[in-house]
Design a protein around this motif. Structure first.
Motif, PDB file in Angstrom:
ATOM      1  N   GLU A   6       2.862   8.110  -8.392  1.00  0.00           N
ATOM      2  CA  GLU A   6       3.378   9.018  -7.372  1.00  0.00           C
ATOM      3  C   GLU A   6       2.464   9.041  -6.150  1.00  0.00           C
ATOM      4  OE1 GLU A   6       5.451  12.755  -9.331  1.00  0.00           O
ATOM      5  OE2 GLU A   6       3.595  12.204 -10.384  1.00  0.00           O
ATOM      6  N   LEU A   7       1.169   9.112  -6.384  1.00  0.00           N
ATOM      7  CA  LEU A   7       0.215   9.159  -5.275  1.00  0.00           C
ATOM      8  C   LEU A   7       0.266   7.888  -4.443  1.00  0.00           C
ATOM      9  CD1 LEU A   7      -2.839  10.840  -7.033  1.00  0.00           C
ATOM     10  CD2 LEU A   7      -1.219  11.873  -5.441  1.00  0.00           C
ATOM     11  N   ALA A   8       0.395   6.749  -5.110  1.00  0.00           N
ATOM     12  CA  ALA A   8       0.482   5.477  -4.391  1.00  0.00           C
ATOM     13  C   ALA A   8       1.723   5.455  -3.506  1.00  0.00           C
ATOM     14  CB  ALA A   8       0.495   4.317  -5.382  1.00  0.00           C
ATOM     15  N   VAL A  23      10.954   3.718   5.699  1.00  0.00           N
ATOM     16  CA  VAL A  23      10.477   3.670   4.315  1.00  0.00           C
ATOM     17  C   VAL A  23      11.562   3.034   3.443  1.00  0.00           C
ATOM     18  CG1 VAL A  23       9.708   5.028   2.336  1.00  0.00           C
ATOM     19  CG2 VAL A  23       9.069   5.729   4.656  1.00  0.00           C
ATOM     20  N   THR A  24      11.245   1.858   2.913  1.00  0.00           N
ATOM     21  CA  THR A  24      12.154   1.172   1.987  1.00  0.00           C
ATOM     22  C   THR A  24      11.384   0.810   0.726  1.00  0.00           C
ATOM     23  OG1 THR A  24      11.658  -1.041   2.821  1.00  0.00           O
ATOM     24  CG2 THR A  24      13.469   0.149   3.896  1.00  0.00           C
ATOM     25  N   GLU A  25      12.127   0.494  -0.319  1.00  0.00           N
ATOM     26  CA  GLU A  25      11.492   0.127  -1.589  1.00  0.00           C
ATOM     27  C   GLU A  25      10.605  -1.105  -1.426  1.00  0.00           C
ATOM     28  OE1 GLU A  25      12.684  -1.011  -6.195  1.00  0.00           O
ATOM     29  OE2 GLU A  25      14.274  -0.654  -4.723  1.00  0.00           O
ATOM     30  N   ASP A  26      11.097  -2.111  -0.706  1.00  0.00           N
ATOM     31  CA  ASP A  26      10.332  -3.343  -0.521  1.00  0.00           C
ATOM     32  C   ASP A  26       9.024  -3.093   0.235  1.00  0.00           C
ATOM     33  OD1 ASP A  26      12.264  -4.803  -1.848  1.00  0.00           O
ATOM     34  OD2 ASP A  26      13.329  -5.331   0.004  1.00  0.00           O
ATOM     35  N   LYS A  27       9.090  -2.267   1.257  1.00  0.00           N
ATOM     36  CA  LYS A  27       7.891  -1.982   2.050  1.00  0.00           C
ATOM     37  C   LYS A  27       6.885  -1.149   1.257  1.00  0.00           C
ATOM     38  CE  LYS A  27      10.344  -2.549   6.329  1.00  0.00           C
ATOM     39  NZ  LYS A  27      11.017  -1.887   7.426  1.00  0.00           N
ATOM     40  N   LEU A  28       7.394  -0.204   0.466  1.00  0.00           N
ATOM     41  CA  LEU A  28       6.502   0.569  -0.399  1.00  0.00           C
ATOM     42  C   LEU A  28       5.815  -0.354  -1.407  1.00  0.00           C
ATOM     43  CD1 LEU A  28       8.675   3.731  -1.137  1.00  0.00           C
ATOM     44  CD2 LEU A  28       6.570   3.662   0.208  1.00  0.00           C
ATOM     45  N   PRO A  41       7.326   0.790 -12.118  1.00  0.00           N
ATOM     46  CA  PRO A  41       8.194   0.139 -11.132  1.00  0.00           C
ATOM     47  C   PRO A  41       9.324   0.987 -10.555  1.00  0.00           C
ATOM     48  CG  PRO A  41       8.546  -0.775 -13.322  1.00  0.00           C
ATOM     49  CD  PRO A  41       7.385   0.164 -13.421  1.00  0.00           C
ATOM     50  N   PHE A  42       9.690   2.095 -11.169  1.00  0.00           N
ATOM     51  CA  PHE A  42      10.813   2.871 -10.655  1.00  0.00           C
ATOM     52  C   PHE A  42      10.439   3.806  -9.509  1.00  0.00           C
ATOM     53  CE2 PHE A  42       9.034   5.422 -14.055  1.00  0.00           C
ATOM     54  CZ  PHE A  42       9.017   6.701 -13.515  1.00  0.00           C
ATOM     55  N   TRP A  43       9.149   4.088  -9.318  1.00  0.00           N
ATOM     56  CA  TRP A  43       8.738   5.056  -8.301  1.00  0.00           C
ATOM     57  C   TRP A  43       9.079   4.655  -6.867  1.00  0.00           C
ATOM     58  CZ3 TRP A  43       8.227   9.869  -9.156  1.00  0.00           C
ATOM     59  CH2 TRP A  43       7.761  10.333 -10.379  1.00  0.00           C
ATOM     60  N   PRO A  44       8.805   3.429  -6.429  1.00  0.00           N
ATOM     61  CA  PRO A  44       9.144   3.086  -5.037  1.00  0.00           C
ATOM     62  C   PRO A  44      10.633   3.265  -4.730  1.00  0.00           C
ATOM     63  CG  PRO A  44       7.649   1.470  -5.928  1.00  0.00           C
ATOM     64  CD  PRO A  44       8.064   2.348  -7.073  1.00  0.00           C
ATOM     65  N   ALA A  48      12.027   5.792  -1.895  1.00  0.00           N
ATOM     66  CA  ALA A  48      12.845   5.244  -0.811  1.00  0.00           C
ATOM     67  C   ALA A  48      14.190   5.967  -0.730  1.00  0.00           C
ATOM     68  CB  ALA A  48      13.046   3.743  -1.023  1.00  0.00           C
ATOM     69  N   LYS A  49      14.800   6.222  -1.875  1.00  0.00           N
ATOM     70  CA  LYS A  49      16.078   6.948  -1.886  1.00  0.00           C
ATOM     71  C   LYS A  49      15.892   8.384  -1.408  1.00  0.00           C
ATOM     72  CE  LYS A  49      18.506   4.454  -5.535  1.00  0.00           C
ATOM     73  NZ  LYS A  49      19.056   4.557  -6.913  1.00  0.00           N
ATOM     74  N   ALA A  50      14.824   9.030  -1.836  1.00  0.00           N
ATOM     75  CA  ALA A  50      14.596  10.421  -1.461  1.00  0.00           C
ATOM     76  C   ALA A  50      14.332  10.579   0.037  1.00  0.00           C
ATOM     77  CB  ALA A  50      13.424  10.987  -2.250  1.00  0.00           C
ATOM     78  N   LEU A  51      13.687   9.582   0.632  1.00  0.00           N
ATOM     79  CA  LEU A  51      13.328   9.677   2.048  1.00  0.00           C
ATOM     80  C   LEU A  51      14.308   8.964   2.972  1.00  0.00           C
ATOM     81  CD1 LEU A  51       9.475   9.136   1.688  1.00  0.00           C
ATOM     82  CD2 LEU A  51      10.688  11.286   2.066  1.00  0.00           C
ATOM     83  N   ALA A  52      15.384   8.393   2.424  1.00  0.00           N
ATOM     84  CA  ALA A  52      16.322   7.599   3.216  1.00  0.00           C
ATOM     85  C   ALA A  52      16.957   8.395   4.354  1.00  0.00           C
ATOM     86  CB  ALA A  52      17.405   7.015   2.313  1.00  0.00           C
ATOM     87  N   ASN A  53      17.384   9.590   4.103  1.00  0.00           N
ATOM     88  CA  ASN A  53      18.090  10.378   5.114  1.00  0.00           C
ATOM     89  C   ASN A  53      17.304  11.606   5.546  1.00  0.00           C
ATOM     90  OD1 ASN A  53      20.352   8.658   5.099  1.00  0.00           O
ATOM     91  ND2 ASN A  53      21.039   9.616   3.191  1.00  0.00           N
TER      92      ASN A  53
END
Length: 109
Positions: A6-8, A23-28, A41-44, A48-53
């Motif tokens: 989470e911190l990462a 903020v996208t999954e790939d960039k994270l 692996p599920f955190w990014p 990304a979904k939480a910060l999308a909008n």
């Protein structure tokens, strides 16, 4: 308490926001991999979904105001946990440095 994963993701998301990159999954994943941190692996994807909008700047600046208060409070409390962990680590480092320097040959020993 927040996990390393989470911190990462939090730090990576804040870095991306700071340089005005979406903020996208790939960039994270790229930032986290560059940092050499191993995460679940599920955190990014979740971040990304939480910060999308969400306007991250508005979220950070409007803590405790209006309808976004619960989400903002969660981000701020996580940030506070990160800061507290960093202070603990710094304190531990300082204490270990002090104990390493004291070898018992002072004028009052």
């Amino acid at each position: 308490m927040a996990s390393t994963s989470e911190l990462a993701c939090i730090h990576s998301a804040l870095i991306l926001h700071d340089v005005e990159v979406t903020v996208t999954e790939d960039k994270l994943n790229a930032l986290i991999k560059t940092a050499g941190v191993t995460i679940e692996p599920f955190w990014p994807n979740q971040f990304a979904k939480a910060l999308a909008n969400i306007n991250v700047n508005s979220l950070i600046c409007n803590v405790g105001a209006g309808s976004s208060a619960p989400a903002a409070a969660a981000v701020v409390s996580t940030a506070a946990l990160v800061a507290a962990e960093e202070k603990k680590e710094e304190k531990k480092e300082e204490e270990s440095e002090e104990s390493d320097n004291d070898i018992g040959f002072g004028p009052f020993d």
